[in-house]
Design an enzyme around this catalytic site. Structure first.
Site, PDB file in Angstrom:
ATOM      1  N   GLY A  33       0.838  -1.209   0.000  1.00 19.21           N
ATOM      2  CA  GLY A  33       0.000   0.000   0.000  1.00 19.21           C
ATOM      3  C   GLY A  33       0.868   1.252   0.000  1.00 19.21           C
ATOM      4  O   GLY A  33       0.679   2.166  -0.820  1.00 19.21           O
ATOM      5  N   HIS A  34       1.850   1.279   0.903  1.00 14.14           N
ATOM      6  CA  HIS A  34       2.784   2.419   0.929  1.00 14.14           C
ATOM      7  C   HIS A  34       3.542   2.520  -0.396  1.00 14.14           C
ATOM      8  O   HIS A  34       3.748   3.610  -0.928  1.00 14.14           O
ATOM      9  CB  HIS A  34       3.824   2.244   2.042  1.00 14.14           C
ATOM     10  CG  HIS A  34       3.266   2.195   3.431  1.00 14.14           C
ATOM     11  ND1 HIS A  34       3.251   1.052   4.180  1.00 14.14           N
ATOM     12  CD2 HIS A  34       2.718   3.171   4.209  1.00 14.14           C
ATOM     13  CE1 HIS A  34       2.722   1.315   5.376  1.00 14.14           C
ATOM     14  NE2 HIS A  34       2.389   2.588   5.419  1.00 14.14           N
ATOM     15  N   GLN A  58      -0.529  11.669  17.396  1.00  8.02           N
ATOM     16  CA  GLN A  58      -1.783  11.171  16.825  1.00  8.02           C
ATOM     17  C   GLN A  58      -2.268   9.894  17.514  1.00  8.02           C
ATOM     18  O   GLN A  58      -3.295   9.338  17.142  1.00  8.02           O
ATOM     19  CB  GLN A  58      -1.672  10.974  15.308  1.00  8.02           C
ATOM     20  CG  GLN A  58      -0.797   9.829  14.867  1.00  8.02           C
ATOM     21  CD  GLN A  58      -0.574   9.850  13.367  1.00  8.02           C
ATOM     22  OE1 GLN A  58       0.089  10.732  12.829  1.00  8.02           O
ATOM     23  NE2 GLN A  58      -1.156   8.886  12.663  1.00  8.02           N
ATOM     24  N   GLY A 144      -3.159   7.688   0.943  1.00 12.14           N
ATOM     25  CA  GLY A 144      -3.960   6.526   0.573  1.00 12.14           C
ATOM     26  C   GLY A 144      -5.445   6.744   0.815  1.00 12.14           C
ATOM     27  O   GLY A 144      -5.834   7.314   1.837  1.00 12.14           O
ATOM     28  N   LYS A 146      -7.257   4.473   1.575  1.00 12.47           N
ATOM     29  CA  LYS A 146      -7.486   3.597   2.738  1.00 12.47           C
ATOM     30  C   LYS A 146      -7.895   4.398   3.974  1.00 12.47           C
ATOM     31  O   LYS A 146      -8.753   3.986   4.735  1.00 12.47           O
ATOM     32  CB  LYS A 146      -6.207   2.800   3.003  1.00 12.47           C
ATOM     33  CG  LYS A 146      -5.976   2.288   4.400  1.00 12.47           C
ATOM     34  CD  LYS A 146      -6.650   0.969   4.605  1.00 12.47           C
ATOM     35  CE  LYS A 146      -6.312   0.304   5.926  1.00 12.47           C
ATOM     36  NZ  LYS A 146      -5.947   1.130   7.026  1.00 12.47           N
ATOM     37  N   GLN A 150      -8.863  10.833   6.768  1.00 14.61           N
ATOM     38  CA  GLN A 150      -7.577  11.539   6.852  1.00 14.61           C
ATOM     39  C   GLN A 150      -7.318  12.326   5.568  1.00 14.61           C
ATOM     40  O   GLN A 150      -6.907  13.491   5.600  1.00 14.61           O
ATOM     41  CB  GLN A 150      -6.461  10.525   7.087  1.00 14.61           C
ATOM     42  CG  GLN A 150      -5.064  11.093   6.935  1.00 14.61           C
ATOM     43  CD  GLN A 150      -4.006  10.107   7.353  1.00 14.61           C
ATOM     44  OE1 GLN A 150      -3.783   9.894   8.537  1.00 14.61           O
ATOM     45  NE2 GLN A 150      -3.348   9.479   6.395  1.00 14.61           N
ATOM     46  N   VAL A 173      -4.731  -0.529  -1.657  1.00 15.18           N
ATOM     47  CA  VAL A 173      -4.126  -1.797  -2.096  1.00 15.18           C
ATOM     48  C   VAL A 173      -4.573  -2.884  -1.112  1.00 15.18           C
ATOM     49  O   VAL A 173      -4.522  -2.680   0.109  1.00 15.18           O
ATOM     50  CB  VAL A 173      -2.589  -1.698  -2.133  1.00 15.18           C
ATOM     51  CG1 VAL A 173      -1.973  -3.033  -2.540  1.00 15.18           C
ATOM     52  CG2 VAL A 173      -2.157  -0.596  -3.089  1.00 15.18           C
ATOM     53  N   SER A 183      -0.252  -1.792   8.298  1.00 17.30           N
ATOM     54  CA  SER A 183       0.809  -2.208   9.228  1.00 17.30           C
ATOM     55  C   SER A 183       0.195  -2.932  10.421  1.00 17.30           C
ATOM     56  O   SER A 183       0.811  -3.801  11.027  1.00 17.30           O
ATOM     57  CB  SER A 183       1.589  -0.983   9.714  1.00 17.30           C
ATOM     58  OG  SER A 183       1.989  -0.197   8.613  1.00 17.30           O
TER      59      SER A 183
HETATM   60  P1  AMP Z   1       0.633   4.927   7.623  1.00 11.25           P
HETATM   61  O1  AMP Z   1       2.043   4.452   7.587  1.00 11.25           O
HETATM   62  O2  AMP Z   1      -0.346   3.898   8.092  1.00 11.25           O
HETATM   63  O3  AMP Z   1       0.484   6.260   8.324  1.00 11.25           O
HETATM   64  O4  AMP Z   1       0.231   5.205   6.111  1.00 11.25           O
HETATM   65  C1  AMP Z   1       0.965   6.089   5.299  1.00 11.25           C
HETATM   66  C2  AMP Z   1       0.203   6.357   4.036  1.00 11.25           C
HETATM   67  O5  AMP Z   1      -0.009   5.111   3.343  1.00 11.25           O
HETATM   68  C3  AMP Z   1      -1.188   6.966   4.290  1.00 11.25           C
HETATM   69  O6  AMP Z   1      -1.440   7.946   3.303  1.00 11.25           O
HETATM   70  C4  AMP Z   1      -2.093   5.771   4.124  1.00 11.25           C
HETATM   71  O7  AMP Z   1      -3.401   6.120   3.715  1.00 11.25           O
HETATM   72  C5  AMP Z   1      -1.378   4.992   3.029  1.00 11.25           C
HETATM   73  N1  AMP Z   1      -1.785   3.593   3.039  1.00 11.25           N
HETATM   74  C6  AMP Z   1      -1.763   2.741   4.094  1.00 11.25           C
HETATM   75  N2  AMP Z   1      -2.266   1.540   3.744  1.00 11.25           N
HETATM   76  C7  AMP Z   1      -2.630   1.639   2.438  1.00 11.25           C
HETATM   77  C8  AMP Z   1      -3.214   0.738   1.492  1.00 11.25           C
HETATM   78  N3  AMP Z   1      -3.548  -0.512   1.823  1.00 11.25           N
HETATM   79  N4  AMP Z   1      -3.435   1.186   0.237  1.00 11.25           N
HETATM   80  C9  AMP Z   1      -3.114   2.456  -0.112  1.00 11.25           C
HETATM   81  N5  AMP Z   1      -2.564   3.350   0.727  1.00 11.25           N
HETATM   82  C10 AMP Z   1      -2.314   2.951   1.984  1.00 11.25           C
END
Ligand code: AMP
Length: 277
Positions: A33-34, A58, A144, A146, A150, A173, A183
């Site tokens: 996803g990242h 957060q 994302g 997702k 946010q 994703v 994560s």
């Molecule tokens: P995080 O590390 O959880 O803060 O996520 C960092 C970025 O990755 C944020 O913009 C999330 O929305 C995006 N993200 C996390 N999981 C996914 C996913 N499965 N598909 C697309 N983007 C994602």
């Protein structure tokens, strides 16, 4: 690829990068996803900066930030492969020195859903993202779908505070069975991992009802509720059918409508969503 920890070094190097800079903020423990965000940034910009920062502001007082998964070495290897130019990994002390007391707050839209369940969460998100934008000065930043609320909050902050960059939304994703990559999925034991697919099944049901012509948001919510309740390991935090931009709850499903949910599988809180129309 350069790995930078100090804000001053980030600023110095920033000025040597070819314009515009594409920026992907993350909390690390990277997955596909990242990487979808990083690839999109790589396609659209001559320079790519990725940040890894598990942002304490957060997390709520009852959320255990020390449990948040981390694997910097693996993250850096993945980002090297994706040809990121800079990975910015500041320490908590670097981002929040003792005298720090300046906050960025977006009103109203942050009071519902994730904001209602996690008080202060979005204030932490908008504050750290605003700080990162000021440090990295990107032309485009990638988020994302997702984390749909946010995304809406960040767009609102950028518009409201006249920040000079474009926010790019990247589709969610998913794993092969539909579970949105996160994560947090690593917290799930094998039985919970199987149960977690119920979120995607519920979103698929909403999409099917929408295509069949259902426009009664109450009925759609109820159908989702019944499906999720059929999974014994799942407990519902919220199910929402809302305007995709304002996140105001809908009686009639008018497109674009955001169907979103937070569901606890065992002790792990998962979120997912789909946009109808
Ligand atoms: P995080 O590390 O959880 O803060 O996520 C960092 C970025 O990755 C944020 O913009 C999330 O929305 C995006 N993200 C996390 N999981 C996914 C996913 N499965 N598909 C697309 N983007 C994602």
């Amino acid at each position: 690829m350069k790995v930078i920890e100090a804000i001053d070094d980030m600023r110095r190097l920033r000025h040597q990068l070819a314009e515009p800079v594409g920026f992907v903020p993350t909390m690390g423990y990277l997955h596909e996803g990242h990487l979808a965000l990083v690839r999109r940034a790589r396609e659209e910009n001559p320079s790519v900066v990725v940040s890894i920062f598990v942002n304490p502001t957060q997390f709520g007082p009852h959320e255990d930030i020390t449990r948040y998964p981390r694997d910097t070495e693996r993250d850096l290897a993945m980002l090297e492969k994706e040809r990121a130019d800079i990975v910015f990994m500041p320490s908590v002390a670097e981002m929040y020195p003792p005298q720090f007391n300046s906050w960025v707050e977006v009103g109203k839209i942050t009071e519902r859903l994730e904001g209602a369940s996690r008080p202060g969460h979005f204030r932490g998100v908008t504050t750290v993202v605003a700080k990162l934008f000021n440090i990295v000065q990107p032309g485009k930043a990638y988020f994302g779908q997702k984390d749909a609320q946010q995304l809406a909050v960040i767009k609102k902050m950028v518009a409201g505070l006249n920040m000079n960059l474009e926010i790019v939304a990247v589709p969610t994703v998913r794993e092969r069975d539909g579970l949105a990559m996160s994560s947090r999925n690593t917290y799930l034991n094998p039985q919970e991992r199987q149960a977690a697919v119920v979120l995607y099944q519920a979103l698929t049901l909403a999409q099917k009802l929408w295509l069949q012509g259902e426009r009664d948001a109450g009925k759609m919510r109820q159908a989702i509720l019944v499906l999720i309740q059929s999974e014994p390991l799942a407990s519902i935090d919220y199910i929402s059918i809302a305007d995709a931009e304002t996140v105001d709850e809908l009686d009639t499903v008018n497109p674009p409508a955001l169907v979103s949910m937070a569901v606890r599988i065992g002790n792990t809180r998962l979120i997912d969503n789909v946009v109808l129309g």
